[in-house]
Write a protein that holds these residues in place. Structure first.
Motif, short mmCIF file in Angstrom:
data_model
loop_
_atom_site.label_atom_id
_atom_site.label_comp_id
_atom_site.label_asym_id
_atom_site.label_seq_id
_atom_site.Cartn_x
_atom_site.Cartn_y
_atom_site.Cartn_z
N ARG A 232 66.35 31.81 -14.02
CA ARG A 232 67.31 31.46 -12.97
C ARG A 232 67.17 32.39 -11.77
O ARG A 232 66.95 33.59 -11.93
CB ARG A 232 68.74 31.51 -13.51
CG ARG A 232 69.01 30.45 -14.57
CD ARG A 232 70.49 30.19 -14.72
NE ARG A 232 71.23 31.36 -15.16
CZ ARG A 232 72.56 31.38 -15.33
NH1 ARG A 232 73.27 30.29 -15.07
NH2 ARG A 232 73.17 32.46 -15.75
N LYS A 233 67.34 31.83 -10.59
CA LYS A 233 67.27 32.62 -9.36
C LYS A 233 68.55 33.42 -9.18
O LYS A 233 69.65 32.98 -9.55
CB LYS A 233 67.06 31.70 -8.16
CG LYS A 233 65.78 30.88 -8.23
CD LYS A 233 64.54 31.75 -8.20
CE LYS A 233 63.27 30.91 -8.15
NZ LYS A 233 62.05 31.74 -8.15
N ASN A 234 68.40 34.61 -8.60
CA ASN A 234 69.54 35.46 -8.30
C ASN A 234 69.93 35.29 -6.84
O ASN A 234 69.09 35.45 -5.94
CB ASN A 234 69.19 36.93 -8.56
CG ASN A 234 68.84 37.20 -10.01
OD1 ASN A 234 69.39 36.57 -10.91
ND2 ASN A 234 67.93 38.13 -10.24
N ILE A 235 71.20 34.95 -6.61
CA ILE A 235 71.69 34.67 -5.26
C ILE A 235 72.89 35.57 -4.96
O ILE A 235 73.80 35.70 -5.78
CB ILE A 235 72.11 33.19 -5.12
CG1 ILE A 235 70.93 32.27 -5.47
CG2 ILE A 235 72.61 32.90 -3.71
CD1 ILE A 235 71.30 30.81 -5.50
N LEU A 236 72.87 36.18 -3.78
CA LEU A 236 73.96 37.05 -3.35
C LEU A 236 74.62 36.48 -2.10
O LEU A 236 73.94 36.24 -1.10
CB LEU A 236 73.44 38.46 -3.06
CG LEU A 236 74.45 39.46 -2.49
CD1 LEU A 236 75.58 39.73 -3.47
CD2 LEU A 236 73.77 40.76 -2.08
N PHE A 237 75.93 36.26 -2.18
CA PHE A 237 76.72 35.83 -1.04
C PHE A 237 77.47 37.03 -0.48
O PHE A 237 78.13 37.75 -1.23
CB PHE A 237 77.75 34.77 -1.46
CG PHE A 237 77.18 33.44 -1.83
CD1 PHE A 237 77.14 32.40 -0.91
CD2 PHE A 237 76.68 33.20 -3.10
CE1 PHE A 237 76.62 31.16 -1.25
CE2 PHE A 237 76.15 31.98 -3.46
CZ PHE A 237 76.12 30.94 -2.53
N THR A 238 77.40 37.25 0.84
CA THR A 238 78.30 38.21 1.46
C THR A 238 79.56 37.46 1.90
O THR A 238 79.61 36.24 1.90
CB THR A 238 77.65 38.93 2.65
OG1 THR A 238 77.46 37.99 3.72
CG2 THR A 238 76.33 39.56 2.25
N GLY A 239 80.59 38.22 2.27
CA GLY A 239 81.87 37.57 2.56
C GLY A 239 82.46 36.98 1.31
O GLY A 239 83.10 35.92 1.33
N GLY A 240 82.24 37.66 0.17
CA GLY A 240 82.65 37.14 -1.13
C GLY A 240 84.14 36.96 -1.31
O GLY A 240 84.58 36.28 -2.24
#
Length: 314
Positions: free
Chosen positions: A2-10
């Motif tokens: 699985r790809k690792n995804i990071l959202f800012t403004g969480g």
């Protein structure tokens, strides 16, 4: 894997829905300068504290986080971060970004320059001038910061006397604000995705039913006039990545944009609920030789409600 995804403004309004929609598909992480604002629906080990974009350590810290978590795709969600991060695209120390180019980001963040460019492209848009030239537009009109987000500082002014009152209230120089022709119509917030070649891959209009700074109630809706407008906009500016156009549709079906946000919006989760997945496009998992533009087969609605989190303190 699985790809690792990071959202800012969480700490934003759509985080909880993104988690529910994608938690079994991707390894998701959410970062915020106020990590306590991130919904506790997100497991603690997926909530990440980062500095404000104005902090000198912002980029260094965020880059380190991306490396430690082996992030494949970074999804910036805060306006103040966008210019800095867009300048880093292609840097080998960073993951891929779900973000347009720096030139597009900087142009769209400057609302006066944005609408000058839209008008120069021959596209319909409300007349937009520096606030001190408000009388040339006529009243009522919309006053707003030249750069800003979340409807902060946006006000409807009824006459010239209110211009000075508005500036007194905002406590900034007049050059920091614009005046925009007030357009009456049905509001839409439009999710747009274009691939790395600038080819349009999705247009998902979202009809806004209720809004209080952010969209509270809305539903996806097929609007051919909006799709046609976005196609012309994309053909002229040719951005890649995800962006959002806020517009009104007038009674005669004319589409009039009043904001272009070069990032995901709080209704990103609603776009995902239709089945569209921009991750596969930007991480090379879909064929880009014969691209098609996604149209939702089934419309979805969004209703936001308050959630109260009460935690006993020992």
């Amino acid at each position: 894997m699985r790809k690792n995804i990071l959202f800012t403004g969480g700490g934003g309004a759509g985080t909880e829905a993104i988690w529910k929609l994608w938690k079994d598909k991707y390894s998701l992480y959410f970062a915020d300068a106020s990590v306590q604002a991130i919904t506790p629906v997100i497991p603690r080990d997926r909530r990440v504290s980062i500095p404000l974009a104005s902090d000198l350590s912002f980029c260094i810290t965020l880059c380190k986080v991306c490396q430690e978590l082996d992030i494949d795709l970074l999804v910036p969600g805060v306006d103040e971060e966008l210019s800095q991060l867009s300048a880093l695209q292609g840097n080998s120390d960073w993951p891929e970004f779900l973000l347009p180019s720096q030139a597009f980001v900087d142009l769209m963040l400057d609302k006066l320059a944005c609408f000058n460019a839209v008008a120069s492209a021959g596209l319909m848009c409300p007349r937009t001038l520096p606030l001190m030239d408000a009388a040339e537009i006529g009243f009522p009109l919309i006053a707003k910061p030249r750069s800003g987000r979340g409807s902060r500082g946006v006000m409807l002014l009824q006459d010239i006397e209110q211009v000075q009152a508005y500036l007194t209230l905002q406590q900034k120089q007049a050059s920091a604000f614009i005046a925009q022709e007030h357009m009456k119509g049905q509001e839409y917030t439009v999710f747009v995705c274009a691939d790395s070649y600038g080819q349009l891959r999705a247009v998902i209009p979202v009809k806004v039913n209720e809004k209080k700074g952010i969209t509270i109630s809305a539903k996806t809706e097929k609007v051919p006039e909006i799709t046609e407008y976005v196609s012309k906009f994309q053909s002229y500016f040719k951005p890649s990545g995800v962006y959002n156009i806020q517009c009104v549709v007038l009674d005669d079906a004319t589409v009039m944009p009043f904001e272009v946000n070069p990032r995901v919006s709080t209704t990103f989760c609603l776009a995902l609920s239709t089945g569209f997945d921009p991750v596969k496009i930007f991480l090379g998992e879909q064929n880009l030789e014969h691209p098609s533009c996604f149209t939702p087969k089934v419309d979805c609605s969004l209703q936001r409600n308050w959630v109260n989190t009460i935690i006993p303190i020992s």
